[in-house]
Design a protein around this motif. Structure first.
Motif, PDB file in Angstrom:
ATOM      1  N   LEU A 198       0.842  -1.195   0.000  1.00 49.16           N
ATOM      2  CA  LEU A 198       0.000   0.000   0.000  1.00 49.16           C
ATOM      3  C   LEU A 198       0.878   1.245   0.000  1.00 49.16           C
ATOM      4  O   LEU A 198       1.816   1.355   0.786  1.00 49.16           O
ATOM      5  N   PHE A 199       0.541   2.198  -0.890  1.00 50.06           N
ATOM      6  CA  PHE A 199       1.234   3.487  -0.997  1.00 50.06           C
ATOM      7  C   PHE A 199       0.187   4.565  -0.799  1.00 50.06           C
ATOM      8  O   PHE A 199      -0.708   4.741  -1.637  1.00 50.06           O
ATOM      9  N   ALA A 200       0.244   5.284   0.327  1.00 51.66           N
ATOM     10  CA  ALA A 200      -0.783   6.272   0.663  1.00 51.66           C
ATOM     11  C   ALA A 200      -0.236   7.688   0.598  1.00 51.66           C
ATOM     12  O   ALA A 200       0.917   7.937   0.956  1.00 51.66           O
ATOM     13  N   VAL A 201      -1.093   8.611   0.161  1.00 48.89           N
ATOM     14  CA  VAL A 201      -0.712  10.015  -0.032  1.00 48.89           C
ATOM     15  C   VAL A 201      -1.798  10.908   0.547  1.00 48.89           C
ATOM     16  O   VAL A 201      -2.989  10.673   0.324  1.00 48.89           O
ATOM     17  N   MET A 202      -1.400  11.949   1.290  1.00 49.61           N
ATOM     18  CA  MET A 202      -2.362  12.939   1.757  1.00 49.61           C
ATOM     19  C   MET A 202      -1.622  14.212   2.152  1.00 49.61           C
ATOM     20  O   MET A 202      -0.389  14.219   2.238  1.00 49.61           O
ATOM     21  N   ALA A 203      -2.368  15.272   2.371  1.00 50.00           N
ATOM     22  CA  ALA A 203      -1.814  16.526   2.900  1.00 50.00           C
ATOM     23  C   ALA A 203      -2.302  16.699   4.325  1.00 50.00           C
ATOM     24  O   ALA A 203      -3.453  16.385   4.650  1.00 50.00           O
ATOM     25  N   ILE A 204      -1.445  17.206   5.194  1.00 47.05           N
ATOM     26  CA  ILE A 204      -1.793  17.339   6.606  1.00 47.05           C
ATOM     27  C   ILE A 204      -2.853  18.418   6.829  1.00 47.05           C
ATOM     28  O   ILE A 204      -3.528  18.432   7.866  1.00 47.05           O
ATOM     29  N   ASP A 205      -3.051  19.316   5.848  1.00 48.56           N
ATOM     30  CA  ASP A 205      -4.096  20.335   5.979  1.00 48.56           C
ATOM     31  C   ASP A 205      -5.391  19.930   5.276  1.00 48.56           C
ATOM     32  O   ASP A 205      -6.260  20.765   5.040  1.00 48.56           O
ATOM     33  N   ASP A 206      -5.537  18.661   4.952  1.00 46.98           N
ATOM     34  CA  ASP A 206      -6.754  18.139   4.323  1.00 46.98           C
ATOM     35  C   ASP A 206      -7.922  18.288   5.305  1.00 46.98           C
ATOM     36  O   ASP A 206      -7.899  17.688   6.382  1.00 46.98           O
ATOM     37  N   PRO A 207      -8.951  19.070   4.978  1.00 46.65           N
ATOM     38  CA  PRO A 207     -10.045  19.280   5.930  1.00 46.65           C
ATOM     39  C   PRO A 207     -10.873  18.036   6.186  1.00 46.65           C
ATOM     40  O   PRO A 207     -11.595  17.969   7.178  1.00 46.65           O
ATOM     41  N   LEU A 208     -10.782  17.035   5.290  1.00 44.24           N
ATOM     42  CA  LEU A 208     -11.549  15.811   5.472  1.00 44.24           C
ATOM     43  C   LEU A 208     -10.755  14.726   6.194  1.00 44.24           C
ATOM     44  O   LEU A 208     -11.342  13.775   6.707  1.00 44.24           O
ATOM     45  N   GLN A 209      -9.412  14.840   6.209  1.00 49.75           N
ATOM     46  CA  GLN A 209      -8.590  13.765   6.763  1.00 49.75           C
ATOM     47  C   GLN A 209      -7.605  14.224   7.835  1.00 49.75           C
ATOM     48  O   GLN A 209      -6.904  13.394   8.414  1.00 49.75           O
ATOM     49  N   SER A 210      -7.502  15.523   8.095  1.00 43.91           N
ATOM     50  CA  SER A 210      -6.434  16.035   8.961  1.00 43.91           C
ATOM     51  C   SER A 210      -6.554  15.584  10.420  1.00 43.91           C
ATOM     52  O   SER A 210      -5.581  15.663  11.173  1.00 43.91           O
ATOM     53  N   LYS A 211      -7.726  15.080  10.829  1.00 43.86           N
ATOM     54  CA  LYS A 211      -7.896  14.625  12.213  1.00 43.86           C
ATOM     55  C   LYS A 211      -7.505  13.154  12.392  1.00 43.86           C
ATOM     56  O   LYS A 211      -7.660  12.588  13.465  1.00 43.86           O
ATOM     57  N   THR A 212      -6.980  12.555  11.360  1.00 40.69           N
ATOM     58  CA  THR A 212      -6.707  11.121  11.388  1.00 40.69           C
ATOM     59  C   THR A 212      -5.607  10.736  12.371  1.00 40.69           C
ATOM     60  O   THR A 212      -4.698  11.532  12.654  1.00 40.69           O
ATOM     61  N   ASP A 213      -5.699   9.505  12.875  1.00 54.01           N
ATOM     62  CA  ASP A 213      -4.601   8.936  13.656  1.00 54.01           C
ATOM     63  C   ASP A 213      -3.856   7.876  12.834  1.00 54.01           C
ATOM     64  O   ASP A 213      -3.099   7.082  13.387  1.00 54.01           O
ATOM     65  N   PHE A 214      -4.111   7.858  11.526  1.00 60.97           N
ATOM     66  CA  PHE A 214      -3.426   6.961  10.583  1.00 60.97           C
ATOM     67  C   PHE A 214      -3.644   5.489  10.937  1.00 60.97           C
ATOM     68  O   PHE A 214      -2.751   4.659  10.815  1.00 60.97           O
ATOM     69  N   GLY A 215      -4.862   5.165  11.342  1.00 60.62           N
ATOM     70  CA  GLY A 215      -5.192   3.794  11.698  1.00 60.62           C
ATOM     71  C   GLY A 215      -4.984   2.811  10.561  1.00 60.62           C
ATOM     72  O   GLY A 215      -4.577   1.663  10.789  1.00 60.62           O
ATOM     73  N   LEU A 216      -5.256   3.237   9.334  1.00 60.23           N
ATOM     74  CA  LEU A 216      -5.073   2.341   8.184  1.00 60.23           C
ATOM     75  C   LEU A 216      -3.616   1.909   8.054  1.00 60.23           C
ATOM     76  O   LEU A 216      -3.314   0.731   7.807  1.00 60.23           O
ATOM     77  N   ILE A 217      -2.716   2.865   8.229  1.00 66.42           N
ATOM     78  CA  ILE A 217      -1.291   2.560   8.114  1.00 66.42           C
ATOM     79  C   ILE A 217      -0.861   1.595   9.217  1.00 66.42           C
ATOM     80  O   ILE A 217      -0.128   0.627   8.971  1.00 66.42           O
ATOM     81  N   GLN A 218      -1.344   1.836  10.435  1.00 66.22           N
ATOM     82  CA  GLN A 218      -1.027   0.940  11.537  1.00 66.22           C
ATOM     83  C   GLN A 218      -1.594  -0.456  11.294  1.00 66.22           C
ATOM     84  O   GLN A 218      -0.956  -1.469  11.641  1.00 66.22           O
TER      85      GLN A 218
END
Length: 293
Positions: free
Chosen positions: A222-242
């Motif tokens: 899996l190769f994941a990409v996002m921006a830390i200022d993403d208003p839809l994802q910025s609150k994530t704890d990156f559970g998918l990666i874990q």
């Protein structure tokens, strides 16, 4: 939210912005059927990078193939995003596919089925603004389900590419999935429920969901990409990666300082504009591409 999503949410497209369907003679009809909520007329609108389509009831797959002297045998099915109400074809579809083909990777742009939206542009804009606000304000652990017809379309596209791999110069064992936003949610759902024979070779969710998941024993890299200022994802704890790490499956995450949501290939002048180059290096590292590509 990014140029595409913010334009949808803030501005009702005028009749002048509506566009004729682009000529796509290579589009292959997947034949996966209609949607349960009824059919509506497919509408194209916008211009330039914001060209998009909504009310898709017939899924198609468009091959974008590399020159034979560049072809590596690897392939990617590209699923644009748009909250299952639209598909951002010119931001997250064709240009991405052409970039991949220029680098020797056969690309296939998936126009998957969507939820119906009002034909009236102001009513449509209201629906989109409401949906984006709902997602942005939801708790970080909110689980947004994938749209089942879209998942079915991804599965059909993967099967089609593998079945006709020889016709397209593709190695059926090196066919992966790339999805943006809702497209990322769709490819992830297809992967998590795949049988061993239906598992993609790799997946690349771009500003997609980050919820904790139960990962199959032989889940793909899996190769994941996002921006830390993403208003839809910025609150994530990156559970998918874990989840991928705990399953001892290959995983790589790129989190960029800025570009919000819906940045496609990345905006000039930001570090996110380099994510496709990193993706290429990652494919080489995982032996999906030869080192000299």
């Amino acid at each position: 939210m990014g140029a595409f999503i913010s334009a949808i949410a803030a501005n009702a497209p005028t009749s002048a912005q509506q566009a004729a369907p682009p000529v796509d003679p290579n589009a292959i009809i997947l034949g996966t059927g209609g949607v349960e909520n009824g059919a509506a007329e497919e509408i194209w609108y916008g211009r330039g990078v914001q060209l998009a389509v909504r009310n898709v009831t017939q899924s198609t797959l468009t091959p974008v193939l590399p020159d034979k002297d560049k072809a590596t045998g690897a392939a990617v099915i590209v699923a644009p995003g748009g909250a299952y109400r639209v598909l951002s074809m010119n931001n997250e579809g064709w240009p991405i596919a052409h970039w991949l083909a220029d680098h020797g990777i056969a690309a296939f742009v998936l126009k998957y089925r969507l939820m119906p939206t009002p034909a009236d542009p102001p009513a449509f804009a209201k629906v989109m603004a409401s949906r984006m606000a709902e997602m942005a304000q939801a708790p970080a652990d909110t689980r947004w389900p994938a749209f089942p017809p879209a998942v079915e379309d991804v599965e059909a596209a993967l099967k089609l590419v593998r079945t006709h791999a020889a016709d397209w110069g593709v190695d059926p064992g090196r066919v992966g999935l790339m999805g943006f936003s809702a497209g990322a949610r769709t490819i992830l759902a297809a992967t998590l429920q795949a049988t061993p024979d239906g598992m993609p070779a790799f997946i690349a969710p771009v500003y997609g969901p980050m919820n904790t998941e139960t990962v199959p024993e032989k889940a793909p890299p899996l190769f994941a990409v996002m921006a830390i200022d993403d208003p839809l994802q910025s609150k994530t704890d990156f559970g998918l990666i874990q989840s991928w790490r705990q399953a001892h499956r290959p995983v790589e995450l790129h989190v960029y300082q800025k570009d919000g949501h819906g940045f496609g290939a990345g905006y000039p002048g930001t570090t996110a504009a380099a994510w496709l180059d990193s993706f290429l290096l990652w494919l080489r590292m995982n032996k999906i591409l030869p080192p000299s590509t």
